[in-house]
Design a protein around this motif. Sequence first.
Motif, PDB file in Angstrom:
ATOM      1  N   ASP A 354       0.815  -1.214   0.000  1.00 20.71           N
ATOM      2  CA  ASP A 354       0.000   0.000   0.000  1.00 20.71           C
ATOM      3  C   ASP A 354       0.849   1.265   0.000  1.00 20.71           C
ATOM      4  OD1 ASP A 354      -1.709   2.072   2.004  1.00 20.71           O
ATOM      5  OD2 ASP A 354      -2.843   1.094   0.404  1.00 20.71           O
ATOM      6  N   ASP A 355       2.060   1.169   0.565  1.00 23.95           N
ATOM      7  CA  ASP A 355       2.933   2.346   0.611  1.00 23.95           C
ATOM      8  C   ASP A 355       3.313   2.825  -0.777  1.00 23.95           C
ATOM      9  OD1 ASP A 355       4.348  -0.202   0.601  1.00 23.95           O
ATOM     10  OD2 ASP A 355       6.198   0.979   0.687  1.00 23.95           O
ATOM     11  N   LEU A 356       3.511   1.895  -1.716  1.00 22.68           N
ATOM     12  CA  LEU A 356       3.865   2.273  -3.083  1.00 22.68           C
ATOM     13  C   LEU A 356       2.728   3.047  -3.744  1.00 22.68           C
ATOM     14  CD1 LEU A 356       5.609  -1.001  -4.345  1.00 22.68           C
ATOM     15  CD2 LEU A 356       6.704   1.111  -3.560  1.00 22.68           C
ATOM     16  N   LEU A 357       1.509   2.559  -3.555  1.00 30.75           N
ATOM     17  CA  LEU A 357       0.360   3.247  -4.139  1.00 30.75           C
ATOM     18  C   LEU A 357       0.144   4.607  -3.483  1.00 30.75           C
ATOM     19  CD1 LEU A 357      -2.039   3.253  -6.079  1.00 30.75           C
ATOM     20  CD2 LEU A 357      -3.389   2.158  -4.279  1.00 30.75           C
ATOM     21  N   THR A 358       0.275   4.669  -2.167  1.00 31.25           N
ATOM     22  CA  THR A 358       0.088   5.940  -1.463  1.00 31.25           C
ATOM     23  C   THR A 358       1.051   7.001  -1.972  1.00 31.25           C
ATOM     24  OG1 THR A 358      -0.710   4.841   0.543  1.00 31.25           O
ATOM     25  CG2 THR A 358       0.191   7.065   0.795  1.00 31.25           C
ATOM     26  N   ASP A 359       2.318   6.636  -2.100  1.00 31.72           N
ATOM     27  CA  ASP A 359       3.308   7.586  -2.589  1.00 31.72           C
ATOM     28  C   ASP A 359       2.999   8.022  -4.017  1.00 31.72           C
ATOM     29  OD1 ASP A 359       4.606   7.442  -0.198  1.00 31.72           O
ATOM     30  OD2 ASP A 359       6.359   6.351  -0.937  1.00 31.72           O
ATOM     31  N   GLN A 360       2.595   7.072  -4.862  1.00 36.08           N
ATOM     32  CA  GLN A 360       2.334   7.423  -6.253  1.00 36.08           C
ATOM     33  C   GLN A 360       1.130   8.347  -6.371  1.00 36.08           C
ATOM     34  OE1 GLN A 360       1.714   4.156  -9.058  1.00 36.08           O
ATOM     35  NE2 GLN A 360       2.590   5.442 -10.660  1.00 36.08           N
ATOM     36  N   LEU A 361       0.061   8.051  -5.673  1.00 36.28           N
ATOM     37  CA  LEU A 361      -1.123   8.912  -5.739  1.00 36.28           C
ATOM     38  C   LEU A 361      -0.837  10.289  -5.147  1.00 36.28           C
ATOM     39  CD1 LEU A 361      -3.970   6.403  -4.784  1.00 36.28           C
ATOM     40  CD2 LEU A 361      -3.239   7.131  -7.067  1.00 36.28           C
ATOM     41  N   THR A 362      -0.027  10.328  -4.102  1.00 31.17           N
ATOM     42  CA  THR A 362       0.344  11.622  -3.510  1.00 31.17           C
ATOM     43  C   THR A 362       1.106  12.467  -4.525  1.00 31.17           C
ATOM     44  OG1 THR A 362       0.462  10.685  -1.280  1.00 31.17           O
ATOM     45  CG2 THR A 362       1.668  12.734  -1.669  1.00 31.17           C
ATOM     46  N   ALA A 363       2.063  11.834  -5.209  1.00 31.38           N
ATOM     47  CA  ALA A 363       2.865  12.556  -6.202  1.00 31.38           C
ATOM     48  C   ALA A 363       2.001  13.021  -7.376  1.00 31.38           C
ATOM     49  CB  ALA A 363       4.000  11.667  -6.689  1.00 31.38           C
ATOM     50  N   LEU A 364       1.094  12.169  -7.833  1.00 28.49           N
ATOM     51  CA  LEU A 364       0.213  12.558  -8.935  1.00 28.49           C
ATOM     52  C   LEU A 364      -0.678  13.727  -8.545  1.00 28.49           C
ATOM     53  CD1 LEU A 364      -0.762   8.992 -10.208  1.00 28.49           C
ATOM     54  CD2 LEU A 364       0.433  10.741 -11.543  1.00 28.49           C
ATOM     55  N   ALA A 365      -1.195  13.692  -7.328  1.00 30.82           N
ATOM     56  CA  ALA A 365      -2.056  14.790  -6.868  1.00 30.82           C
ATOM     57  C   ALA A 365      -1.283  16.099  -6.769  1.00 30.82           C
ATOM     58  CB  ALA A 365      -2.675  14.426  -5.522  1.00 30.82           C
ATOM     59  N   ARG A 366      -0.049  16.034  -6.283  1.00 28.24           N
ATOM     60  CA  ARG A 366       0.771  17.243  -6.193  1.00 28.24           C
ATOM     61  C   ARG A 366       1.064  17.805  -7.582  1.00 28.24           C
ATOM     62  NH1 ARG A 366       5.323  15.636  -1.562  1.00 28.24           N
ATOM     63  NH2 ARG A 366       3.852  15.451   0.188  1.00 28.24           N
ATOM     64  N   ALA A 367       1.394  16.925  -8.519  1.00 24.39           N
ATOM     65  CA  ALA A 367       1.691  17.383  -9.882  1.00 24.39           C
ATOM     66  C   ALA A 367       0.446  17.963 -10.541  1.00 24.39           C
ATOM     67  CB  ALA A 367       2.244  16.220 -10.711  1.00 24.39           C
ATOM     68  N   ARG A 368      -0.694  17.349 -10.287  1.00 21.07           N
ATOM     69  CA  ARG A 368      -1.951  17.873 -10.834  1.00 21.07           C
ATOM     70  C   ARG A 368      -2.239  19.259 -10.272  1.00 21.07           C
ATOM     71  NH1 ARG A 368      -7.071  17.920  -8.621  1.00 21.07           N
ATOM     72  NH2 ARG A 368      -8.773  18.169 -10.147  1.00 21.07           N
ATOM     73  N   GLU A 369      -2.044  19.418  -8.968  1.00 19.06           N
ATOM     74  CA  GLU A 369      -2.304  20.707  -8.346  1.00 19.06           C
ATOM     75  C   GLU A 369      -1.352  21.784  -8.863  1.00 19.06           C
ATOM     76  OE1 GLU A 369      -2.666  22.664  -3.842  1.00 19.06           O
ATOM     77  OE2 GLU A 369      -2.076  20.575  -4.117  1.00 19.06           O
ATOM     78  N   ALA A 370      -0.093  21.388  -9.105  1.00 12.43           N
ATOM     79  CA  ALA A 370       0.907  22.356  -9.559  1.00 12.43           C
ATOM     80  C   ALA A 370       0.664  22.818 -10.989  1.00 12.43           C
ATOM     81  CB  ALA A 370       2.303  21.759  -9.435  1.00 12.43           C
ATOM     82  N   THR A 371       0.058  21.952 -11.813  1.00 11.65           N
ATOM     83  CA  THR A 371      -0.093  22.253 -13.235  1.00 11.65           C
ATOM     84  C   THR A 371      -1.520  22.555 -13.653  1.00 11.65           C
ATOM     85  OG1 THR A 371      -0.389  19.903 -13.747  1.00 11.65           O
ATOM     86  CG2 THR A 371       1.873  20.770 -13.805  1.00 11.65           C
ATOM     87  N   GLY A 372      -2.490  22.172 -12.836  1.00 14.68           N
ATOM     88  CA  GLY A 372      -3.882  22.336 -13.232  1.00 14.68           C
ATOM     89  C   GLY A 372      -4.279  21.396 -14.350  1.00 14.68           C
ATOM     90  N   ALA A 373      -3.552  20.291 -14.497  1.00 22.41           N
ATOM     91  CA  ALA A 373      -3.769  19.377 -15.616  1.00 22.41           C
ATOM     92  C   ALA A 373      -5.048  18.563 -15.433  1.00 22.41           C
ATOM     93  CB  ALA A 373      -2.574  18.429 -15.745  1.00 22.41           C
ATOM     94  N   GLU A 374      -5.580  18.081 -16.568  1.00 22.75           N
ATOM     95  CA  GLU A 374      -6.708  17.148 -16.561  1.00 22.75           C
ATOM     96  C   GLU A 374      -6.120  15.739 -16.429  1.00 22.75           C
ATOM     97  OE1 GLU A 374     -10.458  15.590 -19.320  1.00 22.75           O
ATOM     98  OE2 GLU A 374      -9.164  17.233 -20.028  1.00 22.75           O
ATOM     99  N   VAL A 375      -6.138  15.197 -15.236  1.00 19.47           N
ATOM    100  CA  VAL A 375      -5.477  13.931 -14.934  1.00 19.47           C
ATOM    101  C   VAL A 375      -6.524  12.857 -14.641  1.00 19.47           C
ATOM    102  CG1 VAL A 375      -3.843  12.729 -13.433  1.00 19.47           C
ATOM    103  CG2 VAL A 375      -3.486  15.147 -13.991  1.00 19.47           C
ATOM    104  N   TRP A 376      -6.484  11.799 -15.420  1.00 20.70           N
ATOM    105  CA  TRP A 376      -7.313  10.623 -15.173  1.00 20.70           C
ATOM    106  C   TRP A 376      -6.380   9.519 -14.701  1.00 20.70           C
ATOM    107  CZ3 TRP A 376     -11.713   9.717 -19.267  1.00 20.70           C
ATOM    108  CH2 TRP A 376     -12.379  10.918 -19.516  1.00 20.70           C
TER     109      TRP A 376
END
Length: 553
Positions: A354-376
Amino acid sequence: MSIRGIGVSPGSVYGPAVVVTTALITPPGERSDDPAAVESAVAEALESVAADMEARAARAEEHAKPVLEATAMMARDPGLVFAVGSFAADGHGPVDALYLAVEQYCALLAGLDAYMAERQTDLRDVFQRAAARLLGRPAPGVPEFDEPSIIVALDLAPADTATLNPERVLGIVTEAGGVTSHTAILAAQLGIPAVVRATGVLSASPETLGLDGATGEVVVNPDAGVAAVLGARNEHRLALQAVAQGPGATRDGHRVQILANIGTVDDAQRAAKADVEGSGLFRTEFLFLERTSAPTVEEQTATYTAVFEAFAGRKVVVRTLDAGADKPLAFADLGAEDNPALGVRGLRLQRERDDLLTDQLTALARAREATGAEVWVMAPMVATAEEAAWFAARCRDAGLPTAGTMVEVPAAAIRSGHLLAACDFASIGTNDLSQYLFAADRMNGALAHLLSGWQPALWELIVATVRGAEGKPVGICGEVGGDPLLALVAAGAGVSSLSMAVGKVGSVKVSLARHDLDTCRAMLDAVLASTGPEQARAAVVDLLDAEVAELLA
């Protein structure tokens, strides 16, 4: 003489043939009673290969750097040297020990998805280069040539393909390889017409060649008339592609999003320059492979941010880490499995770690917030509604509002309505779906006919997936998505987006733009009514627009 192979990068060309005749090194059967010396010699040879790849990368164009750097990483993999040491302890000489270690790794790769399984070619190229150094022989590679030519080979090593100059290489023809090989992927990225699986082209000893990278046709020593036809066909294809610009759609305006498959930041930057509406498959596992520890949240955030910035407001569909027993990671080894392709991989591994998924989703959310991208964001290897709901909840808890599921196993297709009850979209991975549907190993050439995208049973599952989705978006990101004829069948089935190598975008857009939705639905009906892939394809060809049939069929 005409040979039919598999077209993997569109374009029609004619020119002189340059045949790659490198003799493959085989294990000499030498023994040694000094394991330490064997391991040291092999380690030195591998380091030499890695240094050479890095030097090439430093001089190469941007598109080539990732491939060369990946080859260097393979050569420096400490696990490879460790395996060499174990074989050296059994009394094998340097070349034999390296060969056995490489083949051991290749056996692991053979069970992966199509892209990763093709990396066996990369690893065996490392062996050939290191073995040449151990034996004092010239390194393998493409010979020098002065005039624009067509390269002919049994197969091309990734290090050779990556450094090809598209201004000098008119086309590529290989007897081996597949639609996800480096030859296919890089040829499509570079816009070099290419055909793989052209059996018999080497024994024909070609002096000149004509090829069509859309239809897979290869003509050995063609006359002037054939050469002229190929040239005219290519000009006609390019003219049609120039008209079919903008969003993907059928002739009567039915929208089908055209997206790009990517795996790295460099892939994203190249694809973003093409006429695509975003990325339908961002393979994130390249961040994790060949590492002894997982990438940090900060590393992942930087990579995802760069990818999202490259597409500047266009949609990016991210596949979370697709790894596990058949894609071993040094930092997430859950132990050997008797049948890894059916084991703890994809979402199953994510739930164990679960730690791998948590880190990946956290990073994706941060990148989405920083760029305003449409992320699916979507999960691989989902089989049940409970798994899909669990993943969707995790995404939303992390701040990622658009969560989906891959459809790669028949259970997911049959029960898509239940899986999508908690999800926003689905993406069909036709490569894996075909493998599991027909119980046929993708890397077993004898079973290739079962894995054809024209199999009617595959389309039964695609139709079931779309119907179960009840209006929620369902895309295709497998090889079917880049086939200009199957794209029509997909449109008829109600598939909302197709993701592919950027080199295939033009042909797919042309094909869609020349047919209306009713014709696409008739094509789907014809496929479903067929008894096999050959009959299915022939039925669709009969319904094609005449110009498309001439250029793409």
